[in-house]
Structures are given as C-alpha cells and as structure tokens.
Design an enzyme around this catalytic site. Structure first.
Site, mmCIF file in Angstrom:
data_model
loop_
_atom_site.group_PDB
_atom_site.id
_atom_site.type_symbol
_atom_site.label_atom_id
_atom_site.label_comp_id
_atom_site.label_asym_id
_atom_site.label_seq_id
_atom_site.Cartn_x
_atom_site.Cartn_y
_atom_site.Cartn_z
ATOM 1 N N ASN A 1 0.895 -1.373 0.050
ATOM 2 C CA ASN A 1 -0.068 0.259 0.120
ATOM 3 C C ASN A 1 0.926 1.200 0.021
ATOM 4 O O ASN A 1 0.728 2.131 0.758
ATOM 5 C CB ASN A 1 -0.920 0.041 1.252
ATOM 6 N N HIS B 1 7.321 5.718 0.784
ATOM 7 C CA HIS B 1 7.995 4.519 0.557
ATOM 8 C C HIS B 1 8.749 4.641 -1.018
ATOM 9 O O HIS B 1 10.105 4.261 -1.086
ATOM 10 C CB HIS B 1 6.911 3.522 0.060
ATOM 11 N N ASP C 1 8.464 5.762 11.647
ATOM 12 C CA ASP C 1 8.368 4.862 12.511
ATOM 13 C C ASP C 1 9.825 5.023 13.523
ATOM 14 O O ASP C 1 10.614 3.919 13.376
ATOM 15 C CB ASP C 1 8.284 3.437 12.050
ATOM 16 N N SER D 1 1.305 7.792 5.669
ATOM 17 C CA SER D 1 1.303 6.722 6.179
ATOM 18 C C SER D 1 -0.070 5.932 5.311
ATOM 19 O O SER D 1 -0.891 6.485 4.857
ATOM 20 C CB SER D 1 0.622 6.760 7.928
HETATM 21 O O1 PAF Z 1 7.273 -0.498 8.660
HETATM 22 C C1 PAF Z 1 6.718 -1.514 8.164
HETATM 23 O O2 PAF Z 1 6.297 -1.409 6.903
HETATM 24 C C2 PAF Z 1 6.970 -2.850 8.696
HETATM 25 O O3 PAF Z 1 7.046 -2.674 10.086
HETATM 26 C C3 PAF Z 1 8.045 -3.638 8.456
HETATM 27 C C4 PAF Z 1 9.601 -3.010 8.803
HETATM 28 C C5 PAF Z 1 8.127 -3.849 6.861
HETATM 29 C C6 PAF Z 1 8.330 -4.879 8.982
HETATM 30 O O4 PAF Z 1 7.079 -5.794 8.560
#
Ligand code: PAF
Length: 286
Positions: A32, A37, A152, A187
């Site tokens: 998603n 990202h 995060d 997010s």
């Molecule tokens: O941040 C995330 O999307 C998840 O916590 C991760 C680091 C891919 C681990 O599943």
C-alpha cells in the site's frame, strides 16, 4: 523489475546480482505504498546498484484487535510505484513462505530496551513481530544496506539495536518522513480517515512543532508542554495514546540537560491510530 514469491527465487536473483559485483539494498515494506516508500526506494537506488523491496503484511506484528485483515493489499499499484522509483527486485512472500512452521512455531527475536514503552507498551508483541520478520528478511537477502522511514522512529531504533546486538553486517539508513502539504506524515493508514478526520489529522505535527519551538526557546517544563498539547488533541477529537519527549538515541525519558531529543506522539482518531515524531537538536538553532 522482477517479482519473486519464494525464498529460493529471491536468493537466486540476489546471488546473480552479487556475482555481477553489485551492492544490495533492501527496503522492507507492508505494501500500500505511498510517496514516502517511493522516497526510500529512490534513496536506495542512489546508494546502491541493486534495490530489493519486500511487501509482506506481517501477521506477527498485528495485535488481535488490529487491522491485519483490512490492511490494504494493492500489489499492482505497488509494483508500478516500485518500478518507477528504481526497484530491481520485489519479494512478495505469503505467510506460509515466511512462517512455514506456523506463527506459534516460529522462533522470535525480542529486542531489549528500546522495544519497551511508547508503541511497545500500546501494542504488546508488535516489535517482536517486526524484529522477527525483519531478521528473516535480512537473512534471506543479506543486503549491504537497508532503508527504513523515520516516521516509525521507535521501529528504526529497534532495528538498529537488533543489527548491533546480533552482529549483522548491514548498514541501517533512516530516511526523513515525507509529509503532505499540510504537514501530515504520509502513512498507509491515512487512507482509513474520513474527510473530517483527515482535516483534523495535521494537528499532531503542528503540536509537535509547537513543543519543539518551546523547547528550543528554553522551556524545560516538559510535563506542562505535553499536557497543553494533549488538551489540544482531545479538543480536536483525538484519543491520546502517548505523547512523550525522549532522548533521541537511547529513547529513555528526556532529562532537562539532554540536547538530543525526540518528541513522539501516537493518537487515535476514530479507529485509526496515527503516529508521528520530531527530532529536536538543541545544539543546532531551531
Ligand atoms: O514499517 C513497516 O512497514 C513494517 O513494520 C516492516 C519494517 C516492513 C516490518 O514488517
């Protein structure tokens, strides 16, 4: 960009890249994907010659009343974004591939210290799930580098500690949070917000900035700053989870003579839990 689903195919593709002398960077995700990202992948592509991304909605890191079943799965759109951002190989294992002995039969990784408190307190077992999945991904890919978002913040601290404590030869890079124009941290869970909730959500970052400005100006009554911000959050319809000022490296509660701070917030709006943070370096003027 090639997509593989098995550890075997993943290892074969990575081995081929290694044999060509390429440096490997891993960007683990749960899919998603959004511009945050894409920024991680673009940074990875700048730094190394072969970018591996993973998409795995990791059941081990979701609590029983959390959104595992409804977490958006958007593979086709994600593949397009990854390709555009410069990803070379995408790994999309299913749960059986990641946890062939079932969730209960899986060896777990528990990171001491930094996993406790904050999200670790509100989401019991969450960081054990993250650390287990990330350790497995690290062992499957054996990257030179791995990149994670600073949104995060505690997760990044957990992963840095994991790599240090387990002697994994992987450089961990934290990449700046990407924000919408109104300041809301991007997010995957922002998609859950109604238009009214979305309009209220930027308040979290605004109050982080207000606290940061007050601390930069010399205010050291942290409890007072936190209480005032929590009041604003509640008045705007948030249900506070935590709002804390911590020392930014160790994540221990901040002392008044600490210079490296991070303000971390988690709050619910409706059923959606949002998190954000802001680093304050008192050695640099704000
Ligand atoms: O941040 C995330 O999307 C998840 O916590 C991760 C680091 C891919 C681990 O599943």
């Amino acid at each position: 960009m090639k997509t593989v689903k098995s550890v075997r195919d993943l290892r074969a593709a990575v081995a081929e890249a290694r044999a060509e002398g390429k440096q490997i960077c891993l960007v683990p995700t749960m899919g998603n994907l959004h511009a945050g990202h894409a920024a991680l992948v673009a940074k990875a592509a700048q730094r190394t010659d072969f970018v591996v991304a993973s998409i795995f909605v990791n059941p081990l890191q979701f609590g029983p009343s959390e959104d595992l079943d409804t977490y958006p799965r958007t593979l086709l759109a994600d593949q397009e974004k990854l390709f555009e951002a410069g990803c070379n190989l995408l790994f999309t294992p299913d749960v059986e591939e990641m946890y062939p002995n079932g969730l209960d039969g899986q060896t777990r990784v528990r990171v001491a210290g930094v996993s406790e408190g904050l999200c670790g307190a509100s989401r019991p077992g969450h960081f054990e799930g993250v650390a287990t999945a990330v350790s497995k991904l690290f062992n499957m890919v054996q990257p030179d580098l791995a990149i994670f978002g600073q949104k995060d913040y505690q997760q990044l601290a957990v992963i840095r500690t994991l790599v240090r404590d387990l002697n994994m030869p992987i450089q961990i890079i934290g990449e700046q949070t990407v924000r919408a124009d109104d300041g809301l941290a991007l997010s995957s869970r922002n998609g859950y917000l109604t238009p009214e909730q979305r309009a209220a959500a930027p308040l979290l970052y605004r109050t982080l900035k207000e606290i940061a400005a007050a601390v930069q100006a010399g205010e050291r009554d942290y409890a007072k700053l936190i209480a005032a911000a929590q009041e604003q959050h509640s008045a705007a319809g948030f249900r506070p989870d935590y709002l804390e000022i911590r020392e930014s490296n160790s994540l221990r509660p901040a002392q008044t003579d600490d210079h490296q701070l991070v303000i971390l917030v988690a709050a619910f709006i409706g059923n959606t839990r949002l998190i954000d943070n802001l680093v304050v370096d008192l050695n640099t003027p704000g």
